[in-house]
Design a protein around this motif. Structure first.
Motif, PDB file in Angstrom:
ATOM      1  N   LEU A   1      -4.945  -7.586  29.085  1.00 35.40           N
ATOM      2  CA  LEU A   1      -3.364  -7.991  29.184  1.00 35.40           C
ATOM      3  C   LEU A   1      -2.816  -6.554  28.716  1.00 35.40           C
ATOM      4  N   PRO A   2      -1.571  -6.419  29.393  1.00 35.33           N
ATOM      5  CA  PRO A   2      -0.732  -5.190  28.881  1.00 35.33           C
ATOM      6  C   PRO A   2      -0.462  -5.400  27.481  1.00 35.33           C
ATOM      7  N   ALA A   3       0.037  -4.340  26.790  1.00 32.62           N
ATOM      8  CA  ALA A   3       0.360  -4.474  25.502  1.00 32.62           C
ATOM      9  C   ALA A   3       1.692  -5.251  25.556  1.00 32.62           C
ATOM     10  N   PRO A   4       2.137  -6.026  24.501  1.00 32.52           N
ATOM     11  CA  PRO A   4       3.330  -6.749  24.315  1.00 32.52           C
ATOM     12  C   PRO A   4       4.459  -5.914  24.339  1.00 32.52           C
ATOM     13  N   ASP A   5       5.759  -6.373  24.772  1.00 31.42           N
ATOM     14  CA  ASP A   5       6.749  -5.372  25.292  1.00 31.42           C
ATOM     15  C   ASP A   5       7.815  -5.779  23.893  1.00 31.42           C
ATOM     16  N   LEU A   6       7.399  -4.951  22.891  1.00 31.64           N
ATOM     17  CA  LEU A   6       8.172  -5.233  21.813  1.00 31.64           C
ATOM     18  C   LEU A   6       9.741  -5.136  21.927  1.00 31.64           C
ATOM     19  N   ALA A   7      10.169  -4.241  22.684  1.00 32.27           N
ATOM     20  CA  ALA A   7      11.757  -4.101  22.880  1.00 32.27           C
ATOM     21  C   ALA A   7      12.121  -5.188  23.627  1.00 32.27           C
ATOM     22  N   GLY A   8      11.193  -5.812  24.631  1.00 29.94           N
ATOM     23  CA  GLY A   8      11.729  -7.076  25.203  1.00 29.94           C
ATOM     24  C   GLY A   8      11.826  -8.254  24.411  1.00 29.94           C
ATOM     25  N   LEU A   9      10.994  -8.299  23.339  1.00 27.18           N
ATOM     26  CA  LEU A   9      11.108  -9.476  22.286  1.00 27.18           C
ATOM     27  C   LEU A   9      12.255  -9.194  21.373  1.00 27.18           C
ATOM     28  N   SER A  10      12.411  -8.163  21.187  1.00 26.56           N
ATOM     29  CA  SER A  10      13.688  -7.886  20.130  1.00 26.56           C
ATOM     30  C   SER A  10      14.852  -8.319  20.926  1.00 26.56           C
ATOM     31  N   THR A  11      14.938  -7.931  22.291  1.00 21.55           N
ATOM     32  CA  THR A  11      16.188  -8.298  23.064  1.00 21.55           C
ATOM     33  C   THR A  11      16.177  -9.768  23.244  1.00 21.55           C
ATOM     34  N   VAL A  12      14.932 -10.487  23.391  1.00 20.77           N
ATOM     35  CA  VAL A  12      15.261 -11.979  23.522  1.00 20.77           C
ATOM     36  C   VAL A  12      15.630 -12.670  21.969  1.00 20.77           C
ATOM     37  N   LEU A  13      14.989 -12.073  20.853  1.00 21.12           N
ATOM     38  CA  LEU A  13      15.761 -12.563  19.734  1.00 21.12           C
ATOM     39  C   LEU A  13      16.812 -12.456  19.363  1.00 21.12           C
ATOM     40  N   ARG A  14      17.494 -11.256  19.635  1.00 22.75           N
ATOM     41  CA  ARG A  14      18.882 -10.936  19.555  1.00 22.75           C
ATOM     42  C   ARG A  14      19.587 -11.955  20.587  1.00 22.75           C
ATOM     43  N   SER A  15      19.300 -12.235  21.505  1.00 30.66           N
ATOM     44  CA  SER A  15      19.959 -13.064  22.525  1.00 30.66           C
ATOM     45  C   SER A  15      20.032 -14.307  22.089  1.00 30.66           C
TER      46      SER A  15
ATOM     47  N   GLU B   1       7.039 -13.919  28.605  1.00 28.58           N
ATOM     48  CA  GLU B   1       6.801 -13.013  29.272  1.00 28.58           C
ATOM     49  C   GLU B   1       6.597 -11.651  28.704  1.00 28.58           C
ATOM     50  N   SER B   2       7.320 -11.302  27.679  1.00 28.90           N
ATOM     51  CA  SER B   2       7.213 -10.092  26.898  1.00 28.90           C
ATOM     52  C   SER B   2       5.900  -9.925  26.167  1.00 28.90           C
ATOM     53  N   ALA B   3       5.457 -10.727  25.684  1.00 27.51           N
ATOM     54  CA  ALA B   3       4.087 -10.960  25.062  1.00 27.51           C
ATOM     55  C   ALA B   3       2.967 -10.901  25.688  1.00 27.51           C
ATOM     56  N   PHE B   4       2.920 -11.478  26.900  1.00 28.37           N
ATOM     57  CA  PHE B   4       1.706 -11.748  27.723  1.00 28.37           C
ATOM     58  C   PHE B   4       1.739 -11.003  29.037  1.00 28.37           C
ATOM     59  N   CYS B   5       3.073 -10.581  29.407  1.00 26.82           N
ATOM     60  CA  CYS B   5       3.030  -9.757  30.751  1.00 26.82           C
ATOM     61  C   CYS B   5       3.616  -8.212  30.730  1.00 26.82           C
ATOM     62  N   GLY B   6       4.002  -8.107  29.376  1.00 26.44           N
ATOM     63  CA  GLY B   6       4.359  -6.704  28.907  1.00 26.44           C
ATOM     64  C   GLY B   6       5.502  -6.238  29.395  1.00 26.44           C
ATOM     65  N   GLU B   7       5.835  -4.827  29.524  1.00 27.28           N
ATOM     66  CA  GLU B   7       7.105  -4.303  30.045  1.00 27.28           C
ATOM     67  C   GLU B   7       7.377  -4.739  31.609  1.00 27.28           C
ATOM     68  N   PRO B   8       8.347  -4.987  31.794  1.00 19.14           N
ATOM     69  CA  PRO B   8       8.664  -5.421  33.289  1.00 19.14           C
ATOM     70  C   PRO B   8       8.340  -4.178  34.289  1.00 19.14           C
ATOM     71  N   LYS B   9       7.688  -4.373  35.314  1.00 21.55           N
ATOM     72  CA  LYS B   9       7.451  -3.337  36.315  1.00 21.55           C
ATOM     73  C   LYS B   9       9.024  -2.499  36.669  1.00 21.55           C
ATOM     74  N   ALA B  10       8.887  -1.346  36.513  1.00 23.74           N
ATOM     75  CA  ALA B  10      10.331  -0.641  37.012  1.00 23.74           C
ATOM     76  C   ALA B  10      10.384  -0.724  38.439  1.00 23.74           C
TER      77      ALA B  10
END
Ligand SMILES: CC1(C)S[C@@H]2[C@H](NC(=O)CCCC[C@H](NC(=O)C[NH3+])C(=O)[O-])C(=O)N2[C@H]1C(=O)[O-]
Length: 349
Positions: free
Chosen positions: A3-17, A340-349
């Motif tokens: 799996l790709p590494a978890p997207d920590l910035a993405g996780l933080s964005t979800v929690l802030r939302s 998505e952030s935890a198991f798919c990692g950072e979204p593809k650019a």
């Protein structure tokens, strides 16, 4: 494939939302082959303003359903229960239809109505009416049997808490012990879960916990502190208390084959499609993510707490996320983004 590494910035964005949408606090913990990731935002307590921590205990709601299903599948393995037998074989005359089987109950295909729909039609009034009440299992089933069934036995998926109240009755009948003992002896003890408890009908959460806040139906009305309750309206369908660490261990062990023999886990993973991205097995949900990864676990919604607890098929990476509010559909939907952030990692650019 790894799996790709978890997207920590993405996780933080979800929690802030989630916090921006009304949750006082939110947390996520990922355990990934010995590595641990922790992200938090907001508070565990609105009065003291104590920051929420991934160590805080919380009410897990329907994640309890996986605990009940594991115990029953262990009993199947011990030849004390047959999934395709009628429930009434073990609990004579409990249900109005001898054709309703144990498997249909554990996969929400029994057609038994969910008594919580009426109970919580008015979210705050309904909660205040039951928060200190103690129900028997039979009283809860009787409430359900006052309503028409949603479908003929086995004919369709229709989520109902009543099914896992019946599961609790089966556990107590077949083991001759309270559900608490079965959880302790068959899951909590063997896995060494230090933060996991079934204290029904006590209303207190042992040790350190996040307070839970119920969002009223009326927009703008103040949050209701729902932390103390018996959860007797749910019991074996929703009354377990746990922590992010313990749920990561639980689903990691379950999917890793440490709690059930492969044949029984395979029974749990026989899924009925619910919608485009989710399916339900026996007390277990599957969620199919955008990157082609499927994760397995359960969600929880109990007054004051939303939770997601999911792991990969082999249990190698597991996640638990919590927001300490409920009755707030935006927060429940937003929180799903952690998967998505935890198991798919950072979204593809
Ligand atoms: C399917 C769900 C989301 S709902 C089901 C179960 N929780 C309940 O049935 C509780 C319903 C009342 C909770 C209350 N809601 C209301 O009062 C609404 N009027 C609130 O949000 O605090 C659980 O947990 N499950 C989740 C699951 O399995 O994922």
């Amino acid at each position: 494939a790894a799996l790709p590494a978890p997207d920590l910035a993405g996780l933080s964005t979800v929690l802030r939302s989630a916090v921006a949408q009304g949750a006082p606090g939110a947390l996520v913990r990922i355990d990934d082959h010995g590595l641990t990731y922790r992200v938090t935002h907001g508070v565990a307590d609105r009065d003291t303003r104590r920051l929420i921590s991934t160590d805080d205990r919380f009410r897990v709601g329907s994640i309890t359903k996986t605990f009940s299903a594991v115990v029953l599948l262990q009993l199947v393995h011990e030849h004390r229960l047959s999934l395709d037998a009628p429930v009434n074989r073990y609990l004579p005359e409990l249900l109005p239809d001898d054709r309703i089987t144990v498997r249909q109950v554990l996969s929400h295909r029994s057609g038994l109505a969910d008594y919580t729909n009426d109970m919580f039609a008015d979210s705050v009034k309904g909660f205040e009416a039951v928060r200190n009440k103690v129900f028997t299992y039979r009283q809860l089933v009787a409430l359900a049997l006052q309503k028409p069934r949603t479908n003929a036995a086995g004919a369709a998926y229709s989520y109902s808490n009543t099914n896992f109240v019946v599961a609790g009755m089966l556990i107590e009948k077949l083991t001759g012990q309270p559900v608490r003992t079965a959880y302790d002896k068959r899951i909590i003890g063997p896995l060494g879960l230090q933060d996991t408890f079934y204290v029904h009908p006590d209303t207190a959460i042992p040790g350190r916990y996040a307070r839970g806040y119920l969002t009223p139906d009326k927009a703008g009305a103040p949050l209701v502190d729902a932390t103390a309750q018996t959860v007797s309206w749910a019991q074996s369908a929703g009354a377990v208390i746990s922590s992010a660490r313990d749920l990561d261990v639980f689903y990691g062990a379950l999917l890793g084959g440490k709690l059930l023999p492969a044949a029984r886990l395979a029974e749990m993973e026989r899924f009925t499609k619910v919608d485009g991205t989710t399916a339900y097995g026996l007390g277990l949900r599957r969620r199919d993510l955008s990157c082609g990864v499927s994760v397995y676990g359960h969600t929880g919604a109990v007054q004051g707490y939303y939770s997601y607890a999911f792991a990969t098929k082999d249990g190698g990476r597991s996640l638990t996320a919590v927001a300490n509010t409920s009755n707030n559909g935006k927060v429940l939907g937003t929180l799903a983004g952690v998967l998505e952030s935890a198991f798919c990692g950072e979204p593809k650019a």
